[in-house]
Enzyme design. Sequence first.
Site, mmCIF file in Angstrom:
data_model
loop_
_atom_site.group_PDB
_atom_site.id
_atom_site.type_symbol
_atom_site.label_atom_id
_atom_site.label_comp_id
_atom_site.label_asym_id
_atom_site.label_seq_id
_atom_site.Cartn_x
_atom_site.Cartn_y
_atom_site.Cartn_z
ATOM 1 N N CYS A 120 -38.038 -3.699 -12.592
ATOM 2 C CA CYS A 120 -37.592 -3.509 -13.976
ATOM 3 C C CYS A 120 -36.576 -2.379 -14.125
ATOM 4 O O CYS A 120 -35.841 -2.320 -15.089
ATOM 5 C CB CYS A 120 -38.794 -3.229 -14.857
ATOM 6 N N CYS A 148 -43.074 -1.430 -14.569
ATOM 7 C CA CYS A 148 -43.826 -2.422 -13.781
ATOM 8 C C CYS A 148 -44.589 -1.819 -12.614
ATOM 9 O O CYS A 148 -45.554 -2.401 -12.132
ATOM 10 C CB CYS A 148 -42.898 -3.522 -13.295
ATOM 11 N N CYS A 163 -37.631 3.997 -9.171
ATOM 12 C CA CYS A 163 -36.476 3.494 -9.919
ATOM 13 C C CYS A 163 -35.966 4.515 -10.933
ATOM 14 O O CYS A 163 -34.835 4.410 -11.392
ATOM 15 C CB CYS A 163 -36.815 2.182 -10.626
ATOM 16 N N CYS A 204 -50.381 -11.849 -10.843
ATOM 17 C CA CYS A 204 -51.134 -12.884 -10.111
ATOM 18 C C CYS A 204 -52.641 -12.738 -10.188
ATOM 19 O O CYS A 204 -53.353 -13.713 -10.365
ATOM 20 C CB CYS A 204 -50.774 -12.848 -8.633
ATOM 21 N N LYS A 248 -52.847 5.960 -31.976
ATOM 22 C CA LYS A 248 -51.679 5.227 -31.485
ATOM 23 C C LYS A 248 -52.095 3.758 -31.387
ATOM 24 O O LYS A 248 -52.970 3.406 -30.595
ATOM 25 C CB LYS A 248 -51.274 5.735 -30.097
ATOM 26 N N GLN A 273 -39.175 -22.303 -5.361
ATOM 27 C CA GLN A 273 -40.382 -23.097 -5.124
ATOM 28 C C GLN A 273 -39.988 -24.517 -4.692
ATOM 29 O O GLN A 273 -40.851 -25.364 -4.543
ATOM 30 C CB GLN A 273 -41.216 -23.192 -6.411
ATOM 31 N N ARG A 317 -46.878 -22.189 -15.301
ATOM 32 C CA ARG A 317 -48.269 -22.423 -14.870
ATOM 33 C C ARG A 317 -49.094 -23.212 -15.908
ATOM 34 O O ARG A 317 -49.240 -22.773 -17.048
ATOM 35 C CB ARG A 317 -48.941 -21.072 -14.617
ATOM 36 N N GLY A 346 -47.934 -27.442 -9.773
ATOM 37 C CA GLY A 346 -48.928 -28.391 -10.262
ATOM 38 C C GLY A 346 -50.255 -28.287 -9.543
ATOM 39 O O GLY A 346 -51.039 -29.235 -9.541
ATOM 40 N N GLU A 387 -54.300 -23.986 -11.843
ATOM 41 C CA GLU A 387 -53.894 -24.102 -13.235
ATOM 42 C C GLU A 387 -55.022 -24.327 -14.243
ATOM 43 O O GLU A 387 -54.964 -23.798 -15.356
ATOM 44 C CB GLU A 387 -52.846 -25.204 -13.358
HETATM 45 C C1 LIG Z 1 -42.154 3.160 -19.179
HETATM 46 C C2 LIG Z 1 -42.116 4.255 -20.184
HETATM 47 C C3 LIG Z 1 -43.009 4.231 -21.226
HETATM 48 C C4 LIG Z 1 -42.993 5.243 -22.178
HETATM 49 N N1 LIG Z 1 -43.881 5.194 -23.199
HETATM 50 C C5 LIG Z 1 -43.852 6.161 -24.150
HETATM 51 C C6 LIG Z 1 -44.752 6.129 -25.226
HETATM 52 O O1 LIG Z 1 -45.593 5.264 -25.319
HETATM 53 N N2 LIG Z 1 -44.670 7.115 -26.148
HETATM 54 C C7 LIG Z 1 -43.750 8.109 -26.063
HETATM 55 O O2 LIG Z 1 -43.727 8.973 -26.923
HETATM 56 N N3 LIG Z 1 -42.888 8.154 -25.045
HETATM 57 C C8 LIG Z 1 -42.921 7.201 -24.091
HETATM 58 N N4 LIG Z 1 -42.037 7.250 -23.060
HETATM 59 C C9 LIG Z 1 -41.068 8.332 -23.024
HETATM 60 C C10 LIG Z 1 -41.456 9.428 -22.045
HETATM 61 O O3 LIG Z 1 -42.434 10.240 -22.586
HETATM 62 C C11 LIG Z 1 -40.202 10.172 -21.760
HETATM 63 O O4 LIG Z 1 -39.381 9.328 -20.993
HETATM 64 C C12 LIG Z 1 -40.354 11.465 -21.010
HETATM 65 O O5 LIG Z 1 -41.236 12.334 -21.621
HETATM 66 C C13 LIG Z 1 -38.979 12.115 -20.904
HETATM 67 O O6 LIG Z 1 -39.066 13.285 -20.176
HETATM 68 P P1 LIG Z 1 -38.086 13.555 -18.958
HETATM 69 O O7 LIG Z 1 -38.358 14.905 -18.483
HETATM 70 O O8 LIG Z 1 -38.194 12.473 -17.968
HETATM 71 O O9 LIG Z 1 -36.697 13.485 -19.694
HETATM 72 P P2 LIG Z 1 -35.288 13.237 -19.019
HETATM 73 O O10 LIG Z 1 -35.062 11.791 -18.871
HETATM 74 O O11 LIG Z 1 -35.132 14.056 -17.825
HETATM 75 O O12 LIG Z 1 -34.344 13.793 -20.150
HETATM 76 C C14 LIG Z 1 -34.257 13.158 -21.385
HETATM 77 C C15 LIG Z 1 -33.378 13.958 -22.326
HETATM 78 O O13 LIG Z 1 -33.986 15.198 -22.566
HETATM 79 C C16 LIG Z 1 -33.062 16.255 -22.425
HETATM 80 N N5 LIG Z 1 -33.792 17.427 -21.942
HETATM 81 C C17 LIG Z 1 -34.601 17.508 -20.862
HETATM 82 N N6 LIG Z 1 -35.133 18.728 -20.788
HETATM 83 C C18 LIG Z 1 -34.656 19.439 -21.835
HETATM 84 C C19 LIG Z 1 -34.858 20.765 -22.294
HETATM 85 N N7 LIG Z 1 -35.658 21.611 -21.694
HETATM 86 N N8 LIG Z 1 -34.196 21.129 -23.406
HETATM 87 C C20 LIG Z 1 -33.377 20.309 -24.072
HETATM 88 N N9 LIG Z 1 -33.158 19.045 -23.678
HETATM 89 C C21 LIG Z 1 -33.812 18.613 -22.577
HETATM 90 C C22 LIG Z 1 -32.037 15.745 -21.453
HETATM 91 O O14 LIG Z 1 -30.790 16.358 -21.643
HETATM 92 C C23 LIG Z 1 -32.006 14.259 -21.768
HETATM 93 O O15 LIG Z 1 -31.087 14.014 -22.787
HETATM 94 C C24 LIG Z 1 -42.039 6.272 -22.083
HETATM 95 C C25 LIG Z 1 -41.136 6.300 -21.026
HETATM 96 C C26 LIG Z 1 -41.163 5.291 -20.099
HETATM 97 C C27 LIG Z 1 -40.184 5.311 -18.979
HETATM 98 S S1 FES Z 2 -38.965 -1.099 -10.779
HETATM 99 FE FE1 FES Z 2 -40.414 -1.318 -12.375
HETATM 100 S S2 FES Z 2 -41.266 0.658 -12.430
HETATM 101 FE FE2 FES Z 2 -39.663 0.900 -11.042
HETATM 102 S S1 FES Z 3 -47.828 -9.558 -8.870
HETATM 103 FE FE1 FES Z 3 -49.634 -8.704 -8.032
HETATM 104 S S2 FES Z 3 -50.053 -10.035 -6.411
HETATM 105 FE FE2 FES Z 3 -48.362 -11.000 -7.396
#
Ligand SMILES: Cc1cc2nc3c(=O)[nH]c(=O)nc-3n(C[C@H](O)[C@H](O)[C@H](O)COP(=O)(O)OP(=O)(O)OC[C@H]3O[C@@H](n4cnc5c(N)ncnc54)[C@H](O)[C@@H]3O)c2cc1C
Ligand code: FES
Ligand code: FES
Length: 1250
Positions: free
Chosen positions: A2, A7, A32, A108, A385, A726, A869, A1022, A1195
Amino acid sequence: MCHEGGCGSCIVAVTSKNAFTKETSTYAVNSCLVRVYACHGWAIKTIEGLGNRKMGYNALQTQLAHLNGTQCGYCSPGMVMNMYSLKNDKDITMQEVENSFGGNICRCTGYRPILQAFKSMAIDAPPQLKNKVQDIEELCKRNICPMSGKKYSGSCSDYDYDDADASDDNGEEDFVHVNMDGAEIIQSSKHSSIHINLKDAHWIKVTKMNEVFEIFDKIGYAPYVLVGGNTARGVYRPTMEPQIYIDVQDIPELKSYVTEPTLTLGGNVSLTDCIKLFNSLSKKKSNYAYTAVLARHIDLIANVPVRNVGTIAGNLSIKHEHPEFPSDMFLILVTVGATLTIASKTFLYQDVSMLDYLDMDMKHKVIKSITLPKMDDSYSLKTYKIMPRAQNAHAYVNAGFLFQIRKSDNGRILRKPTIVYGGINPYFVHAHDTENYLEGKNLFDFKTFKTALRILDKELKPDQVLPDASPIFRRKLASALFYKFVLSLSPPGLPARVASGGKDLVRPLSSGKHLFDTDKSEWPLTQPVPKLEALAQCSGEAEYVNDLPAIPGEAYAAFVLTSEGQGYISNIDPSEALKIPGVLKFLCAEDIPGLNSFTPLKPAFEENEEVFCSGNVKYAGQPLGLIVAETQILALHAVTKVNVEYSNVSSPQLNMRHIISSGDKTRIRVEKEPDAAEKDVPDRNEVTHVIKGSFDIGGQYHFTMETQQCICVPIEDGMDVYPSTQWMDLTQVGIAQALAIPENSINVKVRRIGGGYGSKISRNSLVSVACALAAQILNRPVRLIMSLESNMEAIGKRCDAAVNYEVGTDNDGKVQYLKADFYENAGASWNEKTVPDSVSFMKSCYDSSNWKVKGYSVRSDIPSTTWCRGPGSTEGTATIEHIMHHIAKVVKKDPVEVRLNNMSVDDNATPQMVKDLIVSADYNARKESIDEFNKNNRWTKRGIALVPLKYGLEYEANYSALVSIYAGDGTVAVTHGGIECGQGINTKVAQAVAYTLGIDLELVRVKTSNNLTAPNNKSTGGSITSELCTYAAVQCCKELLKRMEPAKKGLKNPAWPQWVQAAYHQNIDLCATHMYPYNDDVKAYNIFGATVCEVEVDLLTGQYQILRVDIVEDAGKSMSPEIDIGQVEGAFVMGLGYWLTEYLLYDPETGKLLTNRTWNYKPPGAKDIPVDFRIQLRRNAPNPFGVLRSKATGEPPLCMSCSVLFALRYALDSAHEEAGKPDEWYQMDLPATVEHVFLASLTNINLFTF
Ligand SMILES: Cc1cc2nc3c(=O)[nH]c(=O)nc-3n(C[C@H](O)[C@H](O)[C@H](O)COP(=O)(O)OP(=O)(O)OC[C@H]3O[C@@H](n4cnc5c(N)ncnc54)[C@H](O)[C@@H]3O)c2cc1C
Ligand code: FES
Ligand code: FES
């Protein structure tokens, strides 16, 4: 897969030192989301480093493999590495394990075996679970360890792995070894910061705050980003990359925390560290006891690997940049009145409130720290939440309530309360009017509460932005959360049945139970063995298409997709894209030398679907061309630079009901008339009820963890093709016709695919043909790996369906006549219609002799729908179960009784199975206790349902097998025309071959499928392919045994190798092939099943959990019981996703798929599966017609997953009764998402009482 942390397939373990605590720890990250430059000072362990066939396997790998935790195996390395990081020599509990896989999707297995394998390593695992691995090893001992392929030697893993140490980063050692295309270190080892000069950007790793400001001073207006965990790009994909990356993860100040005089955390404390700190502090300091509430909330943010590196400041910055983002961190910090310290220069700090922060210009500023106030126990804090699935999803609505109240004084509110919501609209934070009104009032005064509710309802004004949930739901939910909060405070005199509404759903630890027969006299047939390739999958050794090492000269391709759903492409201008250095070619319809089709009429299609749109756009997301470049990133980037002009653009037709009511004959076509016998059967006479209704079902994305892909390599006499298909034959024919080359110049090879579920039967041909075209034109190897978004947008999915019905019944609910029109959405072509199957499967186990069902295909402007499926069977069986349920409601009988009253008598084991299941699942007693529960709980409801099944399986395909016996040592190699997609085909084939030849399983290997030994074979799908390939392989073995018989002469009870040697010396051909044709001697048969499902629903949030599922499934005499159990569980859970959480939403203007990422498309996660999951394979029921007395399993269980809908209805019936509604049938929108369940529960502010 992804590329957005959604994922878990890319998880690796990092060991590093915290810049503040200096403690070294190991934790999981999504690779990733990690920039390679950020890895300085880290030790990284990947699945390859954990264990493999040479160095031995790690216990986690063997555990997962032995306990059947893999099917296609694409998720398995990520699962293992997540567990490795979690365990890492620590004592962990089963609860921790179960809670830590929210970021790992497995399509799966249904998760149960994965959780079981890992929970067996928990400190509190019950002895029977700990022993389970040993039991399996014992089983292996008596034969051969199917995992190692060796005589069992006592332990499957004796490799003692070392934990990697993080480098001892004291800022002194010479650490810089950067060897990257275009990268140059311009300042290095002896200084604390690192500056890497990249081709078009700078990466600067700093270790002191002042360095950040020095950089700010230097860069002027150049776009920059502070790199915390770098995870924010998983939420909002950056539209452009910055020029300056400032890596702040090693600044101790930003990672620090102090608890006195107040709790202050550095801006870049990770979410994981935050949870740990809050949990520990809440126990130690009473003024911070409340932080336990925050820790629980943060645990619902993202998933473990994201939280491990994602930081508080990063999260808040997303909210700053995108005010609509329902940031949980922002929400909880606003709720408790936290303040931020913003640094704008070294030692120039400013303390701001969370709200002021939103309005600040943050350019060249840093969130230095977050300070949380102390609070005594006069404060009541609660945060919520509500999200589409149990974990790893952003909130529909989140809410925080902080009230300082004197409970003894009728809930006197001592100071202005805090009521905060996210997910309402970008600018809504505080419910100011309600807060102001409540200040100084008595919360437990009912009139006050009601007035507050009305004020709240008025000030909540959710916006409408697709694909977000509807405004009405979010508004009602927000009010319900306020009510829930108040209930949680236990206003005096609150009846217990209402008070329970204040509690959250509590999910117990999940568990599973299995029951199956095995016949030791036939082992290894019927033996519960793990998959042959399970260890290879758990160790990253199993090879998928994209694992093929880069081939010299290889180029990468990416599709350009249409952005309009209807119109004409008047011009394509790729010039901007082609100007980018490294971009090699743009290909479109004109470049195809042969047929512009990936669905050629031969072998099986009605209509040619274009590889590249030649003018008339069929749907948004249709491929119109292909960019080929030196790297994949370049190709993906160049795709965005192709300029496409459209003319005659019009709105696409997306809604099937609209098309049906338009009566447009060009879009609606009859596919299945009631057959002659059905037409002539008169209706029965005893009609006392006439019931009319409809049933609408959405589509489903297959969500293979491996997207569609292909690698094509031009060779001296044609092309080697490695598709994730497949259906090898279609790949071959498709490429031959499109490229106008002979079929015998194409060599198709498929080792395995990372999940198919039907998506790779016909649709991979699109990818393979385009890839082959590029390879031919460029005369270079080409790799085409679909990104998740393009995969979701371009590729067809399970069709949606709409049914209108009329049924006449007697008072017992016995059907006197049934008329129905069954419509299915074909999408942009008439190919692959499943409606005839739906109509046929609708009969299921019922007497359908007086039914008349007409099937129609409806053509719409979405990608041509495809097999998924249980195609047809899922929709058909769910439809009739819906109708049975409707009948039961009208005639006021138990739905099980109505179902039994309508059962057919011919060849139907279902009635007895249903009766047995009623007993074994304790259905009646549970139903009674559910009714009692519902009486005693106003806002939490339970429901139960039983769904039967008769699934008619037909063999209609041809599959080959080739078996070779090697004379030197008697080992055996097999190849067959099926594709290993996780269903365990190779294992079943090997078991059957070993059984037939009378040899150990270890002597049999199953090789790559290919079109040389399996030409003209049908697709894998199937549920029948495992059986028929097994059948073909068994025929080969029989033929070989026949040929070898003469060689026995003169030998006394020869051992297998001796016999083989003798045959060899007599020049006996030790290679045999067989193709199962339609007329071989196995016949169609029926598969029977029954399922009981029980759910619990929180009517104040719409959230639900599946408490228990009992499935009894008829697998005949199962060839491989563990594999069949896996099929049952996996199919059922995929069905749960279909009915509950997976939602396809298209832009009504353009037709573009809006739910096209892990961020907004939600297959079930590990905590969405049934809490108590019991599977039984029907006992003593060998199949007289099937292959080796077995039956197919892939299935049918999916068809029974609709039971969850009827269990939900049961619960909602009670909600309707509470709402004063008559006991009548009602429509419920599907999928039964949290949103739809909430709305169907009729919860609204008028019902809130205490
Ligand atoms: C799969 C996934 C699911 C998520 N689900 C949720 C969710 O359910 N709820 C939710 O609230 N969030 C969710 N998030 C968001 C997640 O919490 C944030 O991606 C994470 O906290 C970002 O922090 P980071 O350090 O990786 O930021 P980075 O990606 O490193 O930075 C993000 C931004 O923050 C700025 N930054 C970083 N540090 C500072 C600093 N000290 N001062 C000023 N600017 C700064 C950077 O310049 C950049 O613009 C999700 C993220 C992912 C990838
Ligand atoms: S490729 Fe899906 S979490 Fe990294
Ligand atoms: S995605 Fe978990 S075994 Fe196929």
